[in-house]
Design an enzyme around this catalytic site. Structure first.
Site, PDB file in Angstrom:
ATOM      1  N   HIS A   1       9.874  -0.152  -3.493  1.00  0.00           N
ATOM      2  CA  HIS A   1       8.677   0.418  -4.118  1.00  0.00           C
ATOM      3  C   HIS A   1       8.658   0.150  -5.631  1.00  0.00           C
ATOM      4  O   HIS A   1       8.611   1.061  -6.443  1.00  0.00           O
ATOM      5  CB  HIS A   1       8.581   1.924  -3.851  1.00  0.00           C
ATOM      6  CG  HIS A   1       7.166   2.434  -3.925  1.00  0.00           C
ATOM      7  ND1 HIS A   1       6.735   3.549  -3.253  1.00  0.00           N
ATOM      8  CD2 HIS A   1       6.073   1.974  -4.591  1.00  0.00           C
ATOM      9  CE1 HIS A   1       5.454   3.761  -3.502  1.00  0.00           C
ATOM     10  NE2 HIS A   1       5.032   2.819  -4.320  1.00  0.00           N
ATOM     11  N   VAL A   2       8.677  -1.128  -5.965  1.00  0.00           N
ATOM     12  CA  VAL A   2       8.743  -1.534  -7.370  1.00  0.00           C
ATOM     13  C   VAL A   2       7.492  -2.286  -7.819  1.00  0.00           C
ATOM     14  O   VAL A   2       7.455  -2.808  -8.941  1.00  0.00           O
ATOM     15  CB  VAL A   2       9.986  -2.409  -7.623  1.00  0.00           C
ATOM     16  CG1 VAL A   2      11.256  -1.638  -7.358  1.00  0.00           C
ATOM     17  CG2 VAL A   2       9.949  -3.686  -6.763  1.00  0.00           C
TER      18      VAL A   2
ATOM     19  N   ALA B   1       0.842  -1.194   0.000  1.00  0.00           N
ATOM     20  CA  ALA B   1       0.000   0.000   0.000  1.00  0.00           C
ATOM     21  C   ALA B   1       0.882   1.250   0.000  1.00  0.00           C
ATOM     22  O   ALA B   1       1.445   1.621  -1.028  1.00  0.00           O
ATOM     23  CB  ALA B   1      -0.937  -0.034   1.203  1.00  0.00           C
TER      24      ALA B   1
ATOM     25  N   GLU C   1      10.623   6.808   3.315  1.00  0.00           N
ATOM     26  CA  GLU C   1      10.945   6.255   2.004  1.00  0.00           C
ATOM     27  C   GLU C   1      11.595   7.341   1.152  1.00  0.00           C
ATOM     28  O   GLU C   1      11.020   8.429   1.040  1.00  0.00           O
ATOM     29  CB  GLU C   1       9.664   5.748   1.328  1.00  0.00           C
ATOM     30  CG  GLU C   1       9.887   4.990   0.038  1.00  0.00           C
ATOM     31  CD  GLU C   1       8.596   4.419  -0.538  1.00  0.00           C
ATOM     32  OE1 GLU C   1       8.319   4.726  -1.711  1.00  0.00           O
ATOM     33  OE2 GLU C   1       7.886   3.689   0.173  1.00  0.00           O
TER      34      GLU C   1
ATOM     35  N   ASP D   1       7.082  -3.530   0.252  1.00  0.00           N
ATOM     36  CA  ASP D   1       7.482  -2.801  -0.959  1.00  0.00           C
ATOM     37  C   ASP D   1       7.505  -1.313  -0.690  1.00  0.00           C
ATOM     38  O   ASP D   1       8.001  -0.540  -1.512  1.00  0.00           O
ATOM     39  CB  ASP D   1       6.526  -3.105  -2.117  1.00  0.00           C
ATOM     40  CG  ASP D   1       7.020  -2.550  -3.446  1.00  0.00           C
ATOM     41  OD1 ASP D   1       8.221  -2.707  -3.735  1.00  0.00           O
ATOM     42  OD2 ASP D   1       6.215  -1.963  -4.192  1.00  0.00           O
TER      43      ASP D   1
END
Length: 308
Positions: A271-272, A223, A252, A247
């Site tokens: 974050h892919v 999410a 971040e 992820d």
């Protein structure tokens, strides 16, 4: 009128351009192709950070912001009232659902351990086998939107006991509401987070949420990082009672030295989930359709209301 898009490839991927429309490539807020006047339809860069949002106020004729991301959290409530915000609902369904299934399988079958052993040139057959498995697991998916539906479809063949949760219960669809989470969490072997980031979901995974999960359970976050309270997650993971496949994180990018990097019960990707080869064709197919709707005066799709 002018349209700004972030990728040169989009010039071909948008499809038919209506008469009187000029499309220009604006790859970043500090790389503008022309005078901002006349830009009525803007497609910001994929996964644009908050620093991109103020550019909207510098486009005096702007009427539509079409995102390439499914999440609209950094944009919602920060645009002028005459600007319509649209997200990319549907574009990332397959890719994010694939990441969820891959992450669950990878963690349960100990792939992170085997990858580290491979780097050491070590045949590690007897160190973690027999591994866990997905078959027979009780999977709780928190977020029953389009990505949740795609995830449900991909998990169904794996012989799991699947439960879906949405903002409000939908009994006809066998979907529970978030108010049911206290009763559902203790029965879940795997908890998948697919909710948008809003004021209602920010920090929803707190110490109490995590404590309600049973020993050995796996938390999967596809999410947004702030949906989870990082300190509470680190505290729980450090005990070894739970595991996580992430992820997204908060903060971040995750800074070097953060404890999440080194915990052996964490699978971490940067974050892919949506960063796949099919992204741009799907995203610009939507953007092109939205542009043609806008010019024709047809109601737009995926309009963001209340952060969704």
């Amino acid at each position: 009128m002018k349209v700004w898009i972030p990728h040169p490839e989009g010039l071909d991927l948008l499809g038919e351009i209506p008469d009187g429309v000029t499309v220009e490539v604006a790859p970043a807020p500090d790389e503008l192709p022309s005078d901002p006047a006349g830009v009525r339809f803007w497609v910001p860069p994929f996964l644009a950070q908050a620093a991109a949002v103020p550019l909207a106020a510098k486009l005096p004729d702007l009427r539509v912001v079409q995102l390439l991301s499914a999440g609209a959290d950094i944009w919602a409530g920060r645009l002028a009232g005459h600007v319509t915000l649209c997200d990319a609902r549907g574009v990332h369904d397959s890719s994010t659902a694939e990441w969820v299934v891959a992450a669950i399988l990878s963690y349960l079958r100990s792939f992170p351990f085997f990858a580290r052993a491979q780097a050491r040139h070590e045949w590690s057959n007897d160190q973690v086998t027999p591994t866990d498995e997905l078959a027979g697991k009780r999977v709780l998916v928190v977020g029953a939107g389009s990505i949740g539906a795609a995830t449900r479809a991909r998990l169904a063949p794996f012989e799991v006991d699947l439960t879906m949760v949405a903002r409000t219960a939908r009994p006809a669809e066998r979907v529970y509401g978030v108010d049911d989470l206290p009763a559902l969490l203790p029965e879940a072997d795997v908890v998948v987070l697919l909710v948008p980031l809003t004021e209602a979901t920010r920090g929803m995974v707190d110490a109490g949420f995590l404590a309600a999960m049973p020993d050995g359970a796996l938390l999967v976050n596809a999410a947004r990082g702030p949906v989870v309270q990082t300190d509470a997650l680190v505290a729980e993971l450090t005990t070894g009672r739970l595991a996580a496949a992430l992820d997204v994180t908060e903060p971040e990018p995750l800074p070097a030295g953060h404890p999440l990097w080194d915990l052996p019960n964490v699978l971490l990707t940067p974050h892919v989930g949506g960063a796949v080869r099919g992204l741009l064709p799907r995203a610009y197919r939507l953007a092109g359709a939205q542009l043609r709707r806008f010019v024709a005066g047809t109601p737009l799709l995926n309009v963001v209301v209340d952060g969704y």
